[in-house]
Write a protein that holds these residues in place. Structure first.
Motif, PDB file in Angstrom:
ATOM      1  N   LEU A 139       1.441  -0.800  -0.249  1.00  0.00           N
ATOM      2  CA  LEU A 139       0.117  -0.083  -0.220  1.00  0.00           C
ATOM      3  C   LEU A 139       1.071   1.535   0.041  1.00  0.00           C
ATOM      4  O   LEU A 139       0.588   2.299  -0.761  1.00  0.00           O
ATOM      5  CB  LEU A 139      -0.726  -0.016   1.261  1.00  0.00           C
ATOM      6  N   GLN A 140       1.847   1.086   0.422  1.00  0.00           N
ATOM      7  CA  GLN A 140       2.935   2.236   0.719  1.00  0.00           C
ATOM      8  C   GLN A 140       3.433   2.374  -0.377  1.00  0.00           C
ATOM      9  O   GLN A 140       3.562   3.564  -0.973  1.00  0.00           O
ATOM     10  CB  GLN A 140       3.565   2.487   1.815  1.00  0.00           C
ATOM     11  N   LYS A 141       3.736   1.527  -1.470  1.00  0.00           N
ATOM     12  CA  LYS A 141       3.603   2.072  -2.692  1.00  0.00           C
ATOM     13  C   LYS A 141       3.454   2.425  -4.002  1.00  0.00           C
ATOM     14  O   LYS A 141       3.011   3.126  -4.671  1.00  0.00           O
ATOM     15  CB  LYS A 141       4.288   0.401  -3.674  1.00  0.00           C
ATOM     16  N   GLN A 142       1.682   1.623  -3.534  1.00  0.00           N
ATOM     17  CA  GLN A 142       0.827   2.572  -4.095  1.00  0.00           C
ATOM     18  C   GLN A 142       0.175   3.905  -4.111  1.00  0.00           C
ATOM     19  O   GLN A 142       0.473   5.187  -4.423  1.00  0.00           O
ATOM     20  CB  GLN A 142      -0.594   1.516  -3.969  1.00  0.00           C
ATOM     21  N   ILE A 143       1.141   4.304  -2.505  1.00  0.00           N
ATOM     22  CA  ILE A 143       0.609   6.232  -2.085  1.00  0.00           C
ATOM     23  C   ILE A 143       1.798   6.630  -2.484  1.00  0.00           C
ATOM     24  O   ILE A 143       1.807   7.948  -3.040  1.00  0.00           O
ATOM     25  CB  ILE A 143       0.177   5.939  -0.193  1.00  0.00           C
ATOM     26  N   MET A 166       0.862   7.382  -6.464  1.00  0.00           N
ATOM     27  CA  MET A 166      -0.047   8.227  -6.563  1.00  0.00           C
ATOM     28  C   MET A 166      -0.072   9.934  -5.502  1.00  0.00           C
ATOM     29  O   MET A 166      -0.011  10.918  -6.835  1.00  0.00           O
ATOM     30  CB  MET A 166      -1.491   8.040  -5.255  1.00  0.00           C
ATOM     31  N   ASN A 167       1.620   9.678  -4.931  1.00  0.00           N
ATOM     32  CA  ASN A 167       1.763  11.145  -4.539  1.00  0.00           C
ATOM     33  C   ASN A 167       2.393  11.911  -5.826  1.00  0.00           C
ATOM     34  O   ASN A 167       2.205  12.894  -5.922  1.00  0.00           O
ATOM     35  CB  ASN A 167       2.363  11.416  -3.239  1.00  0.00           C
ATOM     36  N   ILE A 168       3.363  10.490  -7.239  1.00  0.00           N
ATOM     37  CA  ILE A 168       4.332  11.242  -7.975  1.00  0.00           C
ATOM     38  C   ILE A 168       3.080  11.287  -8.588  1.00  0.00           C
ATOM     39  O   ILE A 168       2.803  13.190  -9.185  1.00  0.00           O
ATOM     40  CB  ILE A 168       4.418  10.364  -8.082  1.00  0.00           C
ATOM     41  N   VAL A 169       1.799  11.279  -8.338  1.00  0.00           N
ATOM     42  CA  VAL A 169       0.634  11.932 -10.228  1.00  0.00           C
ATOM     43  C   VAL A 169       0.001  12.853 -10.078  1.00  0.00           C
ATOM     44  O   VAL A 169      -0.236  13.673 -10.326  1.00  0.00           O
ATOM     45  CB  VAL A 169      -0.366  10.762 -10.247  1.00  0.00           C
ATOM     46  N   ILE A 170      -0.202  13.022  -7.899  1.00  0.00           N
ATOM     47  CA  ILE A 170      -1.188  14.266  -7.589  1.00  0.00           C
ATOM     48  C   ILE A 170       0.116  14.874  -7.680  1.00  0.00           C
ATOM     49  O   ILE A 170      -0.164  16.187  -7.913  1.00  0.00           O
ATOM     50  CB  ILE A 170      -1.352  13.860  -5.943  1.00  0.00           C
TER      51      ILE A 170
END
Length: 125
Positions: free
Chosen positions: A90-94, A97-101
């Motif tokens: 989940l941390q990898k997904q977060i 996602m933070n990079i995309v944001i």
């Protein structure tokens, strides 16, 4: 509690609760003498835990393994490993996602740099 009450309390459909029980995400729910499920506090705790984990994206297979191990002796380390693995996933997904944001924020900022001055220019005419 009845399945209807549990369904309303945790905002889960009857079918989802039955499914979770059938695949082993929820340990067998106690039943009244007439066979109707009687969700006790332990059952509700499991439902709350599973709902929380699933809403965060924890994998069903990992949760099934976790619940299965929970009722066996000397499995604390294995259960901990499952939770760590899911947390890391989940941390990898977060992080992704933070990079995309960040990228989206930069794009939005760029549009604001272009649009707002252009609109002001039009209004000043």
């Amino acid at each position: 509690m009845t399945i209807k009450e549990v369904s309303q309390k945790y905002d889960l459909s009857h079918d989802t609760i039955h499914y979770y029980e059938r695949i082993g995400l929820i340990p067998p729910v106690p039943r009244k003498p007439n066979g109707i499920r009687d969700f006790d506090q332990e059952s509700c705790n499991w439902i709350e835990f599973i709902k929380c984990m699933r809403s965060a994206g924890v994998q069903i297979e990992a949760l099934i393994d976790y619940v299965h191990l929970f009722y066996q002796e000397n499995t604390a380390e294995a259960r901990k490993d499952i939770l760590i693995e899911q947390r890391d996933r989940l941390q990898k997904q977060i992080d992704a996602m933070n990079i995309v944001i960040e990228r989206l924020n930069k794009k939005v900022d760029r549009y604001e740099e272009i649009i707002i001055p252009a609109e002001k220019k039009l209004l000043s005419k």
